[in-house]
Design a protein around this motif. Structure first.
Motif, mmCIF file in Angstrom:
data_model
loop_
_atom_site.group_PDB
_atom_site.id
_atom_site.type_symbol
_atom_site.label_atom_id
_atom_site.label_comp_id
_atom_site.label_asym_id
_atom_site.label_seq_id
_atom_site.Cartn_x
_atom_site.Cartn_y
_atom_site.Cartn_z
ATOM 1 N N ARG A 95 0.826 -1.218 0.000
ATOM 2 C CA ARG A 95 0.000 0.000 0.000
ATOM 3 C C ARG A 95 0.855 1.262 0.000
ATOM 4 N N LYS A 96 1.987 1.225 0.691
ATOM 5 C CA LYS A 96 2.896 2.370 0.688
ATOM 6 C C LYS A 96 3.467 2.582 -0.711
ATOM 7 N N ALA A 97 3.894 1.507 -1.372
ATOM 8 C CA ALA A 97 4.442 1.622 -2.730
ATOM 9 C C ALA A 97 3.381 2.142 -3.698
ATOM 10 N N ALA A 98 2.151 1.659 -3.554
ATOM 11 C CA ALA A 98 1.065 2.132 -4.416
ATOM 12 C C ALA A 98 0.764 3.607 -4.145
ATOM 13 N N LEU A 99 0.773 4.000 -2.880
ATOM 14 C CA LEU A 99 0.549 5.400 -2.523
ATOM 15 C C LEU A 99 1.623 6.297 -3.148
ATOM 16 N N LEU A 100 2.883 5.904 -3.004
ATOM 17 C CA LEU A 100 3.965 6.707 -3.570
ATOM 18 C C LEU A 100 3.914 6.715 -5.099
ATOM 19 N N ASP A 101 3.472 5.618 -5.692
ATOM 20 C CA ASP A 101 3.304 5.579 -7.147
ATOM 21 C C ASP A 101 2.237 6.570 -7.577
ATOM 22 N N ARG A 102 1.136 6.601 -6.860
ATOM 23 C CA ARG A 102 0.048 7.534 -7.194
ATOM 24 C C ARG A 102 0.496 8.984 -7.035
#
Length: 173
Positions: A95-102
């Motif tokens: 979820r952190k990686a997805a958040l930073l990707d967004r």
């Protein structure tokens, strides 16, 4: 099949050969000096790599994701509740990686290669490393070339699984 010829500085030879190998299916690379002996000539026969499965688009991967603000809150609460980072589960890193990707996607049109993109890539690479070390995960070979695409794929699969889990009604007998 096609042939590639590259002329480069001798100090760049290893980097060029590695880049060719990442991009194409390359046979043996032959290295010869140029006539003036100041540069290297590289010759190789190559083929296009077969196109690996495509990664989900950000729109598809994050279509049903909570807002960025909501995910920042979840990430903060999760970190605050943990005694140390080693206790956090894969879901946190995904979820952190997805958040930073967004967040990086919001920055990309204006500032390529900025801090947001670097942070997204670092988090994606960390998730990829976690998954590669885990015996239950099969990570595609081409994921290392597209860590953020891998995050999108994994997030979409995780989110779909989470939604199915939310709709399961307990057996009340």
């Amino acid at each position: 099949m096609f042939e590639i010829r590259v002329i480069c500085d001798p100090t760049d030879t290893d980097h060029v050969v590695a880049a060719l190998d990442r991009t194409f299916t390359v046979g043996t690379v032959t290295v010869w000096p140029t006539r003036d002996r100041k540069q290297h000539r590289l010759y190789a026969r190559a083929e296009h790599r077969s196109e690996p499965e495509s990664w989900p688009t950000p729109e598809d991967a994050y279509a049903l994701a909570p807002s960025i603000i909501s995910e920042i809150g979840w990430t903060t609460r999760t970190v605050a509740g943990a005694d140390c980072f080693t206790e956090l589960e894969r879901e946190f890193y995904l979820r952190k990686a997805a958040l930073l990707d967004r967040i990086a996607l919001l920055d990309e049109p204006d500032e390529p290669c900025g801090d947001a993109e670097e942070n997204a890539l670092a988090a994606a690479t960390y998730l990829l490393d976690i998954d590669q070390a885990h015996p239950d995960f099969t990570v595609p070979d081409h994921a290392a070339m597209h860590p953020r695409g891998y995050v999108r794929q994994q997030y979409a699969a995780w989110h779909q699984h989470e939604q199915r889990s939310d709709h399961v009604t307990p057996d009340c007998r």
